[in-house]
Design a protein around this motif. Sequence first.
Motif, PDB file in Angstrom:
ATOM      1  N   UNK A 159       0.842  -1.196   0.000  1.00  0.00           N
ATOM      2  CA  UNK A 159       0.000   0.000   0.000  1.00  0.00           C
ATOM      3  C   UNK A 159       0.883   1.253   0.000  1.00  0.00           C
ATOM      4  N   UNK A 160       0.524   2.208  -0.833  1.00  0.00           N
ATOM      5  CA  UNK A 160       1.313   3.431  -0.999  1.00  0.00           C
ATOM      6  C   UNK A 160       0.377   4.632  -0.982  1.00  0.00           C
ATOM      7  N   UNK A 161       0.832   5.718  -0.332  1.00  0.00           N
ATOM      8  CA  UNK A 161      -0.056   6.851  -0.087  1.00  0.00           C
ATOM      9  C   UNK A 161       0.611   8.190  -0.420  1.00  0.00           C
ATOM     10  N   UNK A 162      -0.213   9.115  -0.876  1.00  0.00           N
ATOM     11  CA  UNK A 162       0.203  10.505  -1.057  1.00  0.00           C
ATOM     12  C   UNK A 162      -0.958  11.391  -0.627  1.00  0.00           C
ATOM     13  N   UNK A 163      -0.641  12.468   0.118  1.00  0.00           N
ATOM     14  CA  UNK A 163      -1.670  13.373   0.629  1.00  0.00           C
ATOM     15  C   UNK A 163      -1.626  14.696  -0.136  1.00  0.00           C
ATOM     16  N   UNK A 164      -2.801  15.207  -0.464  1.00  0.00           N
ATOM     17  CA  UNK A 164      -2.961  16.503  -1.126  1.00  0.00           C
ATOM     18  C   UNK A 164      -3.891  17.382  -0.288  1.00  0.00           C
ATOM     19  N   UNK A 165      -3.714  18.686  -0.414  1.00  0.00           N
ATOM     20  CA  UNK A 165      -4.581  19.617   0.306  1.00  0.00           C
ATOM     21  C   UNK A 165      -5.109  20.679  -0.647  1.00  0.00           C
ATOM     22  N   UNK A 166      -6.191  21.306  -0.240  1.00  0.00           N
ATOM     23  CA  UNK A 166      -6.735  22.444  -0.962  1.00  0.00           C
ATOM     24  C   UNK A 166      -7.285  23.432   0.067  1.00  0.00           C
ATOM     25  N   UNK A 167      -6.725  24.625   0.107  1.00  0.00           N
ATOM     26  CA  UNK A 167      -7.123  25.635   1.082  1.00  0.00           C
ATOM     27  C   UNK A 167      -8.116  26.599   0.448  1.00  0.00           C
ATOM     28  N   UNK A 168      -9.291  26.722   1.057  1.00  0.00           N
ATOM     29  CA  UNK A 168     -10.310  27.629   0.532  1.00  0.00           C
ATOM     30  C   UNK A 168      -9.769  29.051   0.471  1.00  0.00           C
ATOM     31  N   UNK A 169     -10.152  29.780  -0.564  1.00  0.00           N
ATOM     32  CA  UNK A 169      -9.744  31.172  -0.804  1.00  0.00           C
ATOM     33  C   UNK A 169      -8.283  31.306  -1.235  1.00  0.00           C
ATOM     34  N   UNK A 170      -7.542  30.165  -1.327  1.00  0.00           N
ATOM     35  CA  UNK A 170      -6.157  30.212  -1.790  1.00  0.00           C
ATOM     36  C   UNK A 170      -5.920  29.324  -3.009  1.00  0.00           C
ATOM     37  N   UNK A 171      -6.602  28.183  -3.058  1.00  0.00           N
ATOM     38  CA  UNK A 171      -6.345  27.202  -4.105  1.00  0.00           C
ATOM     39  C   UNK A 171      -7.586  26.939  -4.944  1.00  0.00           C
ATOM     40  N   UNK A 172      -7.346  26.703  -6.231  1.00  0.00           N
ATOM     41  CA  UNK A 172      -8.418  26.286  -7.132  1.00  0.00           C
ATOM     42  C   UNK A 172      -8.235  24.833  -7.567  1.00  0.00           C
ATOM     43  N   UNK A 173      -7.210  24.199  -7.073  1.00  0.00           N
ATOM     44  CA  UNK A 173      -6.964  22.791  -7.363  1.00  0.00           C
ATOM     45  C   UNK A 173      -6.234  22.166  -6.181  1.00  0.00           C
TER      46      UNK A 173
END
Length: 276
Positions: A159-173
């Motif tokens: 099993x392999x993992x990668x985490x992504x984030x998206x901050x409201x008012x800063x990111x569109x992706x």
Amino acid sequence: MKHPCLLFLVCLVVAACSKDPQELPSYLVLEGWIENGGHPYVLLSESIPLGSDRDVHPADLVASMAKWARVTVTDGTRDVVLTGYVDQRYFPPYVYSTDEITGVVGKTYAIRVEYKDYLATATTTIPEPVPIDSLRIRTRQDSTCTIGCCFTDPPAKGNYYKVFTMTSDKDRRWQPSSMACVSDEVIDGPTEVPLFCAQRMMDYLNYPNLYYGDDVWVKLCTMDEYGYRFWKNFELSQSSSLGIIWLNNKVESNIQGAVGYWIGYGVDKPKRIYLR
């Protein structure tokens, strides 16, 4: 999901400390992914050979875009040619995609890219998603925070993992969370991955860059070993200069005929946390 996770490797930058940049070869750079429930997304560019006395600028990245490629994705049943179009969420703002193919867990997807004299191929499979159990604020310092992404690694190995984030008012992706790539070679069962910052294109990398008052969405992606190896190499090759990644053509990849990645992501529902 309408907002795909993306590595912002819009062009491969080949550092040339002792060579004339004009003597270095160019490479096709392919960034592609497909999630369960989502559509394929592909960015293409040509590498920019740089000498030690030259910086990369936005104009260089725009000029490197491969806008007239033929990109075909196969889902085992049919071949679909992707459409290229302008998308301002990315830089350079041009992607290839289609709504004729939707990612399914367990299914294998092949990609074929034809551009100029380049021919690139790769395959990937979407693994089973693993849900996020909870999110918590781990540390507080001055005006910044770090987040703990808690999940349970299944008993089966590989099993392999990668985490992504998206901050409201800063990111569109979705933005890759720096140093948030792990495998079950070092984890087992209940696990917490610390999230220090989002790596944004053309933005200096500050640790941490999650602030009080931020409204943050977190997405945990599973992937195959090829995707994991790519992300680990990516993280080892990070540069704080404008968020650009300095790599060379020997970075591990599942792609034949190009550099970059073609990754199938297994994604459960993202979770939200207010940093207050």
